[in-house]
Design a protein around this motif. Structure first.
Motif, PDB file in Angstrom:
ATOM      1  N   LYS A  93       0.836  -1.210   0.000  1.00  0.00           N
ATOM      2  CA  LYS A  93       0.000   0.000   0.000  1.00  0.00           C
ATOM      3  C   LYS A  93       0.866   1.254   0.000  1.00  0.00           C
ATOM      4  O   LYS A  93       0.595   2.201  -0.731  1.00  0.00           O
ATOM      5  CB  LYS A  93      -0.928   0.003   1.227  1.00  0.00           C
ATOM      6  CG  LYS A  93      -2.177  -0.818   1.044  1.00  0.00           C
ATOM      7  CD  LYS A  93      -3.029  -0.837   2.292  1.00  0.00           C
ATOM      8  CE  LYS A  93      -3.676   0.497   2.556  1.00  0.00           C
ATOM      9  NZ  LYS A  93      -4.636   0.462   3.665  1.00  0.00           N
ATOM     10  N   ASP A  94       1.912   1.243   0.811  1.00  0.00           N
ATOM     11  CA  ASP A  94       2.829   2.386   0.883  1.00  0.00           C
ATOM     12  C   ASP A  94       3.443   2.663  -0.495  1.00  0.00           C
ATOM     13  O   ASP A  94       3.494   3.808  -0.944  1.00  0.00           O
ATOM     14  CB  ASP A  94       3.919   2.101   1.921  1.00  0.00           C
ATOM     15  CG  ASP A  94       4.933   3.229   2.005  1.00  0.00           C
ATOM     16  OD1 ASP A  94       4.530   4.384   2.263  1.00  0.00           O
ATOM     17  OD2 ASP A  94       6.134   2.958   1.795  1.00  0.00           O
ATOM     18  N   GLU A  97       0.599   3.764  -3.075  1.00  0.00           N
ATOM     19  CA  GLU A  97       0.145   5.133  -2.770  1.00  0.00           C
ATOM     20  C   GLU A  97       1.199   6.154  -3.193  1.00  0.00           C
ATOM     21  O   GLU A  97       0.870   7.231  -3.676  1.00  0.00           O
ATOM     22  CB  GLU A  97      -0.179   5.265  -1.278  1.00  0.00           C
ATOM     23  CG  GLU A  97      -1.494   4.587  -0.905  1.00  0.00           C
ATOM     24  CD  GLU A  97      -1.728   4.492   0.600  1.00  0.00           C
ATOM     25  OE1 GLU A  97      -0.835   4.894   1.399  1.00  0.00           O
ATOM     26  OE2 GLU A  97      -2.803   3.984   0.978  1.00  0.00           O
ATOM     27  N   SER A 100       0.977   6.482  -6.982  1.00  0.00           N
ATOM     28  CA  SER A 100      -0.317   6.987  -7.448  1.00  0.00           C
ATOM     29  C   SER A 100      -0.228   8.428  -7.958  1.00  0.00           C
ATOM     30  O   SER A 100       0.259   9.320  -7.265  1.00  0.00           O
ATOM     31  CB  SER A 100      -1.319   6.914  -6.289  1.00  0.00           C
ATOM     32  OG  SER A 100      -2.559   7.483  -6.653  1.00  0.00           O
ATOM     33  N   GLU A 133      -7.260   4.688  -5.984  1.00  0.00           N
ATOM     34  CA  GLU A 133      -8.090   4.701  -4.776  1.00  0.00           C
ATOM     35  C   GLU A 133      -7.562   3.658  -3.806  1.00  0.00           C
ATOM     36  O   GLU A 133      -7.081   2.603  -4.224  1.00  0.00           O
ATOM     37  CB  GLU A 133      -9.551   4.385  -5.124  1.00  0.00           C
ATOM     38  CG  GLU A 133     -10.185   5.338  -6.118  1.00  0.00           C
ATOM     39  CD  GLU A 133     -10.341   6.748  -5.560  1.00  0.00           C
ATOM     40  OE1 GLU A 133     -10.543   6.885  -4.334  1.00  0.00           O
ATOM     41  OE2 GLU A 133     -10.243   7.700  -6.350  1.00  0.00           O
ATOM     42  N   GLU A 134      -7.698   3.927  -2.506  1.00  0.00           N
ATOM     43  CA  GLU A 134      -7.236   2.973  -1.503  1.00  0.00           C
ATOM     44  C   GLU A 134      -7.927   1.621  -1.661  1.00  0.00           C
ATOM     45  O   GLU A 134      -7.301   0.566  -1.531  1.00  0.00           O
ATOM     46  CB  GLU A 134      -7.478   3.520  -0.087  1.00  0.00           C
ATOM     47  CG  GLU A 134      -6.889   2.638   0.986  1.00  0.00           C
ATOM     48  CD  GLU A 134      -7.008   3.211   2.378  1.00  0.00           C
ATOM     49  OE1 GLU A 134      -6.786   2.451   3.334  1.00  0.00           O
ATOM     50  OE2 GLU A 134      -7.322   4.406   2.520  1.00  0.00           O
ATOM     51  N   SER A 135      -9.215   1.644  -1.985  1.00  0.00           N
ATOM     52  CA  SER A 135      -9.972   0.388  -2.126  1.00  0.00           C
ATOM     53  C   SER A 135      -9.434  -0.457  -3.289  1.00  0.00           C
ATOM     54  O   SER A 135      -9.373  -1.685  -3.200  1.00  0.00           O
ATOM     55  CB  SER A 135     -11.457   0.670  -2.328  1.00  0.00           C
ATOM     56  OG  SER A 135     -11.650   1.451  -3.498  1.00  0.00           O
ATOM     57  N   ILE A 137      -6.329  -0.398  -4.409  1.00  0.00           N
ATOM     58  CA  ILE A 137      -5.010  -0.898  -3.999  1.00  0.00           C
ATOM     59  C   ILE A 137      -5.194  -2.158  -3.162  1.00  0.00           C
ATOM     60  O   ILE A 137      -4.525  -3.175  -3.380  1.00  0.00           O
ATOM     61  CB  ILE A 137      -4.224   0.184  -3.214  1.00  0.00           C
ATOM     62  CG1 ILE A 137      -3.808   1.320  -4.161  1.00  0.00           C
ATOM     63  CG2 ILE A 137      -3.003  -0.425  -2.522  1.00  0.00           C
ATOM     64  CD1 ILE A 137      -3.168   2.520  -3.477  1.00  0.00           C
ATOM     65  N   GLU A 138      -6.134  -2.122  -2.226  1.00  0.00           N
ATOM     66  CA  GLU A 138      -6.389  -3.294  -1.379  1.00  0.00           C
ATOM     67  C   GLU A 138      -6.923  -4.461  -2.210  1.00  0.00           C
ATOM     68  O   GLU A 138      -6.515  -5.614  -2.014  1.00  0.00           O
ATOM     69  CB  GLU A 138      -7.348  -2.936  -0.250  1.00  0.00           C
ATOM     70  CG  GLU A 138      -6.680  -2.060   0.795  1.00  0.00           C
ATOM     71  CD  GLU A 138      -7.604  -1.643   1.931  1.00  0.00           C
ATOM     72  OE1 GLU A 138      -8.711  -2.201   2.063  1.00  0.00           O
ATOM     73  OE2 GLU A 138      -7.186  -0.753   2.691  1.00  0.00           O
TER      74      GLU A 138
END
Length: 192
Positions: A93-94, A97, A100, A133-135, A137-138
């Motif tokens: 994630k790091d 992000e 991004s 978006e964070e979602s 990425i997850e």
């Protein structure tokens, strides 16, 4: 081993095997472990070139016959930060992000070693990511794709949809620059 084998590939990467197959060479895969640790103060381009060279030379040391050995390494670079394979979801994630909405570099070095010499080529490609978006990425992490990829993504897979622009060699981002690899191999085979 077939007497038609032209060289060895010192890599377990299925993507590198596919790309080398595309070039039409007959090769066998050698497995050799090379520590992938960046030295203090080592520039990203020096690091990736050293790893490719180390892999090719390690392959040469274990090769059952005397043939050229191809080694390669790929890193993702954002500024001076080297993004390697993620250790877990938080690490991925790091990285994603950070990538991004920005342009980063993918550096792939390819090395061809023979008993007489080891030639290395470095290919740097600029890759632009759209805003993520964070979602997503997850959700991407849950696919398993980013686990073993530098920078936590594979351009040839699901993450291709994150890429808004590329300047340079697509095959180098995947893991093996076709043009430079072909030229290295041709040159080594002509010397044989």
């Amino acid at each position: 081993m077939s007497n038609l084998t032209q060289l060895y590939l010192a890599s377990g990467s299925p993507r590198r095997r596919e790309l080398l197959t595309q070039l039409g060479y007959r090769f066998e895969v050698l497995r050799c472990d090379v520590p992938e640790e960046r030295q203090s103060g080592e520039k990203p381009q020096d690091y990736v070139c050293r790893l490719a060279r180390d892999k090719a030379q390690a392959g040469l040391a274990v090769a059952p016959t005397v043939l050229p050995v191809l080694g390669a390494d790929t890193i993702v670079v954002l500024g001076e930060r080297v993004l390697e394979k993620p250790s877990d979801l938080l690490d991925a994630k790091d990285m994603l992000e950070a990538l991004s909405g920005r342009v980063h570099q993918v550096m792939t070095a390819v090395a061809l070693a023979t008993p007489e010499r080891c030639d290395v080529r470095l290919v740097t490609t600029n890759v632009a990511f759209r805003k993520l978006e964070e979602s997503e990425i997850e959700a991407y992490w849950q696919t398993g794709e980013p686990c073993d990829k530098a920078g936590a993504y594979g351009i040839q897979g699901i993450a291709g949809k994150f890429v808004s622009r590329i300047e340079g060699s697509y095959s180098a981002v995947v893991g093996l620059p076709l043009l430079e690899t072909d030229l290295l191999i041709k040159s080594a085979l002509e010397l044989r």
